[in-house]
Write a protein that holds these residues in place. Structure first.
Motif, PDB file in Angstrom:
ATOM      1  N   SER A 112       0.831  -1.207   0.000  1.00  0.00           N
ATOM      2  CA  SER A 112       0.000   0.000   0.000  1.00  0.00           C
ATOM      3  C   SER A 112       0.860   1.249   0.000  1.00  0.00           C
ATOM      4  CB  SER A 112      -0.946   0.016   1.200  1.00  0.00           C
ATOM      5  OG  SER A 112      -0.252   0.342   2.383  1.00  0.00           O
ATOM      6  N   PHE A 113       0.294   2.319  -0.553  1.00  0.00           N
ATOM      7  CA  PHE A 113       0.926   3.637  -0.586  1.00  0.00           C
ATOM      8  C   PHE A 113      -0.065   4.624   0.032  1.00  0.00           C
ATOM      9  CE2 PHE A 113       2.484   1.075  -4.025  1.00  0.00           C
ATOM     10  CZ  PHE A 113       3.827   1.354  -4.129  1.00  0.00           C
ATOM     11  N   ASN A 114       0.324   5.317   1.095  1.00  0.00           N
ATOM     12  CA  ASN A 114      -0.551   6.265   1.802  1.00  0.00           C
ATOM     13  C   ASN A 114       0.069   7.652   1.820  1.00  0.00           C
ATOM     14  OD1 ASN A 114      -1.780   4.112   4.549  1.00  0.00           O
ATOM     15  ND2 ASN A 114      -2.000   3.941   2.341  1.00  0.00           N
ATOM     16  N   LEU A 115      -0.705   8.666   1.441  1.00  0.00           N
ATOM     17  CA  LEU A 115      -0.251  10.052   1.544  1.00  0.00           C
ATOM     18  C   LEU A 115      -0.774  10.676   2.836  1.00  0.00           C
ATOM     19  CD1 LEU A 115      -0.769  11.403  -2.088  1.00  0.00           C
ATOM     20  CD2 LEU A 115       1.332  10.519  -1.050  1.00  0.00           C
ATOM     21  N   PHE A 116      -0.005  11.627   3.387  1.00  0.00           N
ATOM     22  CA  PHE A 116      -0.398  12.321   4.615  1.00  0.00           C
ATOM     23  C   PHE A 116      -0.155  13.822   4.465  1.00  0.00           C
ATOM     24  CE2 PHE A 116       0.735   8.040   5.838  1.00  0.00           C
ATOM     25  CZ  PHE A 116      -0.315   7.668   6.669  1.00  0.00           C
ATOM     26  N   GLY A 127      -5.035  12.930   9.070  1.00  0.00           N
ATOM     27  CA  GLY A 127      -4.983  11.478   8.974  1.00  0.00           C
ATOM     28  C   GLY A 127      -4.582  11.016   7.586  1.00  0.00           C
ATOM     29  N   THR A 128      -4.884   9.752   7.289  1.00  0.00           N
ATOM     30  CA  THR A 128      -4.502   9.174   6.001  1.00  0.00           C
ATOM     31  C   THR A 128      -5.252   9.864   4.873  1.00  0.00           C
ATOM     32  OG1 THR A 128      -4.134   7.033   7.067  1.00  0.00           O
ATOM     33  CG2 THR A 128      -4.373   7.028   4.678  1.00  0.00           C
ATOM     34  N   GLY A 129      -4.503  10.276   3.858  1.00  0.00           N
ATOM     35  CA  GLY A 129      -5.096  10.917   2.684  1.00  0.00           C
ATOM     36  C   GLY A 129      -5.384   9.904   1.599  1.00  0.00           C
ATOM     37  N   ALA A 164      -1.453  20.385   0.588  1.00  0.00           N
ATOM     38  CA  ALA A 164      -0.955  20.165   1.953  1.00  0.00           C
ATOM     39  C   ALA A 164      -0.211  18.843   2.141  1.00  0.00           C
ATOM     40  CB  ALA A 164      -2.123  20.238   2.938  1.00  0.00           C
ATOM     41  N   THR A 165      -0.084  18.018   1.083  1.00  0.00           N
ATOM     42  CA  THR A 165       0.615  16.743   1.217  1.00  0.00           C
ATOM     43  C   THR A 165       2.050  16.962   1.689  1.00  0.00           C
ATOM     44  OG1 THR A 165      -0.732  15.662  -0.483  1.00  0.00           O
ATOM     45  CG2 THR A 165       1.431  14.706  -0.020  1.00  0.00           C
TER      46      THR A 165
END
Length: 365
Positions: A112-116, A127-129, A164-165
């Protein structure tokens, strides 16, 4: 000379940072936390581990203009119920830029790939984007792929960022992490020049120190506070102790449940569950600070590949201080108390909560 530069030059920034570390130490001493020599020693060690990880990520490799994938959670840096089957990678980003991640997939069961946005876990934020999982991606037959992160749509594998990432987290989940082939991943900022990186600035140092100070205290408070609340329901699983501040940082395909074990020398906690139909599941023991116990030298974790599952799909785990001679023993590694967590991972998982029973070890033979 501006104020931040002056603080670095005259040592004020360092003294402020050291004061923040002292404040983080107060978290370990807070009411409700255990005060045994082992628990206290591991609590203060946790702070040093978080310090190492944060400085590596935010000071050494914190420039979003020159991103580097950093492994800041592993055998000796553990963060609030981390998964020992995972290979974690992360990088600092800035939503104004476009990035490319490329490489080979490896043998992971799940990726998985999660942006914040904002400071991320431990530092606040929404939280998780946006997220990307393997079933959403095109991967070549030879296992190679690339993923573009940008605000503007991009052909192929595209993960949309926002203004905002500020960071990305990558999880590779393995059935047998030490022996399986890990992904070989790289990251670059699109359009970046190839000049030698500029020297460290006073502002970069100051911001990294301030972030690190807040992060250490924040993560310590999350882990210790969660465990202390969980201890109100000893030897059972319940979600009552989890706060929205932690739930919002999960990957949307991960279901997590936790209990708090507190066992006398002659006691065992039996955990019974029929895991849901999912890509991967696991169970792990943690200390009071929610660091996974020493899984290198103790059987403190099992998963859908390593656990013995009954013919009807159910599984029974036994948490005990010594080997009771039954399948699926989880070793407390010298800890009277701590947390136990389960994960069900995959799309559209039907959630289940394990049941428990406190028994005498002698009754298991």
């Amino acid at each position: 000379m501006d104020e931040i530069t002056q603080k670095v030059v005259d040592g004020t920034a360092w003294r402020e940072f050291c004061g923040m570390l002292a404040d983080a130490g107060d978290v370990i001493l807070a009411e409700g936390n255990p005060d045994s020599p082992l628990d206290r020693a591991e609590g203060f060690r946790m702070l040093t581990r978080l310090l190492r990880g944060a400085l590596e990520s935010k000071l050494e490799y914190g420039r979003p203009t020159e991103p580097v994938l950093v492994r800041a959670c592993h055998e000796t840096v553990k963060i609030v119920g981390e998964n020992p089957d995972n290979h974690y990678l992360g990088a600092s980003l800035d939503g104004q830029y476009d990035y490319r991640i490329w490489g080979t997939r490896g043998d992971a069961k799940w990726i998985s790939f999660n942006l914040f946005s904002g400071a991320g876990f431990g530092g606040g934020g929404p939280g998780t984007g946006n997220t990307m999982h393997e079933e959403q991606m095109h991967i070549e037959p030879d296992g190679t792929f690339e993923l573009v992160i940008s605000q503007r749509e991009h052909p192929g594998n595209w993960l949309q960022s926002e203004t905002a990432t500020r960071s990305i987290a990558i999880r590779q989940t393995f059935l047998d992490r030490p022996s399986q082939r890990h992904a070989e991943l790289h990251i670059e900022r699109l359009g970046a020049d190839t000049r030698t990186p500029a020297p460290l600035t006073a502002e970069e140092l100051y911001l990294a120190l301030i972030y690190t100070g807040f992060y250490i205290k924040g993560v310590a408070e999350i882990g210790a506070g969660w465990a202390t609340r969980q201890a109100q329901w000893p030897n059972m699983f319940t979600d009552e102790a989890e706060l929205p501040e932690t739930d919002k940082f999960k990957d949307p395909q991960i279901k997590w449940h936790q209990g708090y074990f507190d066992l006398a020398e002659d006691e065992a906690l039996v955990v019974e569950v029929t895991p849901p139909d999912c890509e991967y599941w696991m169970i792990a023991l943690h200390n009071h600070w929610m660091e996974t116990l020493d899984y290198v030298h103790h059987q403190a974790t099992l998963n859908c590949h390593t656990a013995k599952v009954d013919d009807d799909g159910s599984v029974r785990f036994v948490i005990a201080h010594r080997d009771p001679g039954v399948p699926n023993w989880l070793d407390t590694a010298g800890h009277r108390r701590g947390t136990v967590g389960v994960r069900w991972v995959g799309p559209d998982v039907i959630d289940v909560l394990p049941s428990t029973s406190l028994v005498k070890v002698s009754s298991l033979r």
